[in-house]
Design an enzyme around this catalytic site. Structure first.
Site, PDB file in Angstrom:
ATOM      1  N   HIS A 155       0.912  -1.034   0.012  1.00 17.95           N
ATOM      2  CA  HIS A 155      -0.211   0.077   0.028  1.00 17.95           C
ATOM      3  C   HIS A 155       0.976   1.233  -0.045  1.00 17.95           C
ATOM      4  CE1 HIS A 155      -2.939   3.022   1.163  1.00 17.95           C
ATOM      5  NE2 HIS A 155      -3.651   2.020   0.720  1.00 17.95           N
ATOM      6  N   GLU A 175      -3.922   1.684  -7.784  1.00 13.32           N
ATOM      7  CA  GLU A 175      -4.231   2.841  -6.909  1.00 13.32           C
ATOM      8  C   GLU A 175      -3.283   3.972  -6.998  1.00 13.32           C
ATOM      9  OE1 GLU A 175      -6.491   1.509  -3.004  1.00 13.32           O
ATOM     10  OE2 GLU A 175      -4.501   1.349  -2.380  1.00 13.32           O
TER      11      GLU A 175
HETATM   12  C1  PEP Z   1      -6.635   3.189  -0.141  1.00 12.52           C
HETATM   13  O1  PEP Z   1      -6.122   3.870   0.798  1.00 12.52           O
HETATM   14  O2  PEP Z   1      -6.418   1.956  -0.380  1.00 12.52           O
HETATM   15  C2  PEP Z   1      -7.828   3.900  -0.688  1.00 12.52           C
HETATM   16  C3  PEP Z   1      -8.254   3.349  -1.693  1.00 12.52           C
HETATM   17  O3  PEP Z   1      -8.260   4.909  -0.002  1.00 12.52           O
HETATM   18  P1  PEP Z   1      -9.392   6.022  -0.350  1.00 12.52           P
HETATM   19  O4  PEP Z   1     -10.472   4.973  -1.050  1.00 12.52           O
HETATM   20  O5  PEP Z   1      -9.930   6.600   0.926  1.00 12.52           O
HETATM   21  O6  PEP Z   1      -9.067   6.781  -1.294  1.00 12.52           O
END
Ligand code: PEP
Length: 257
Positions: free
Chosen positions: A94, A166
């Site tokens: 992450h 992400e």
């Molecule tokens: C995350 O931290 O994996 C994430 C997707 O956070 P958010 O949905 O708050 O952007």
């Protein structure tokens, strides 16, 4: 068909009592969906009590992190070996761990390997920062994070890994990634997997999207041509109205497509 996954990353929120309450509320609002896997990633502290409480037809558990050695003198750490009977999944790589806890490319690779060695499926997060995107480095960053993380696995292991794209600049920032940006990145990820492990594996591997997911984005993201197999949800996963709506919207989208 690849099974959809909706995963909630609760990060460093909720004590055991609050976590239990949230599970209770989610359970009231989420039905058993054969085609949607709902994964909850509470703090390590809550995994044991929640593993006894959850309805296993509805929910699976994920750890948010673990250390790559199986045991030893590593004060403060929890190993994948210790988690193996508690969780199906572990989030690895992450961006918050890469940024604040020195989870380098090599550390992430070791954690992915340790997860697989212990029968836990890694949810491998990869994504570029705002600076990297603006400098035109997105593809290089995704390539480097992906290839290093998977480099100690066999082709067979890679089939089961869950990859989460992400974009760091859209995590918890209120900035939303455009569908075309998500589509392009996920296509690139699948293309990379195909080059490294073959076309078949790239069609079998699940790729999620995560960053700022809200209920109203679900249908659009899950319908993108790149083939997105679910969502990793941060902030909205702490709100039972939103998270159950995200799960139910995913279910509806899958049924309609
Ligand atoms: C995350 O931290 O994996 C994430 C997707 O956070 P958010 O949905 O708050 O952007």
């Amino acid at each position: 068909m690849r099974k959809l996954m909706i995963a909630g990353n609760w990060k460093m929120h909720l004590n055991t009592h609050e976590a239990s309450l949230l599970v209770h509320r989610l359970s009231e609002r989420i039905d058993v969906h054969r085609n949607v896997e709902v994964v909850l990633a509470p703090s390590t502290l809550c995994l044991q009590p929640l593993s006894l409480e959850i309805d296993r037809r509805k929910f699976r558990l994920a750890a948010q992190n673990a250390f790559y050695k199986d045991e030893g003198a590593f004060t403060g750490e929890v190993s994948f070996t210790m988690l193996r009977d508690l969780v199906h999944y572990c989030i690895v790589g992450h961006s918050e761990r890469r940024a604040y806890f020195h989870d380098t490319l090599e550390v992430v690779r070791n954690k992915v390997e340790a997860a697989v060695r212990n029968g836990i499926t890694p949810i491998l997060c990869i994504g570029e920062t705002e600076h990297e995107r603006k400098s035109g480095e997105t593809k290089q960053v995704l390539h480097d994070q992906l290839t290093t993380a998977l480099s100690n696995l066999t082709t067979n292991d890679v089939r089961d890994v869950v990859i989460a794209y992400e974009p760091v600049w859209a995590i918890g920032t209120g900035v939303t990634a455009k569908p075309a940006q998500i589509d392009e990145a996920v296509r690139f990820i699948r293309h990379n997997v195909a080059e490294l492990y073959g076309q078949k594996v790239s069609e079998e591997v699940r790729v999620l999207y995560g960053a700022g997911v809200e209920p109203e984005y679900v249908a659009g993201v899950l319908s993108l041509d790149a083939g997105i197999d679910g969502l990793l949800v941060g902030g909205a996963s702490l709100n039972y109205h939103k998270f159950s709506e995200i799960v139910n919207a995913a279910y509806r989208t899958r049924r309609e497509n």
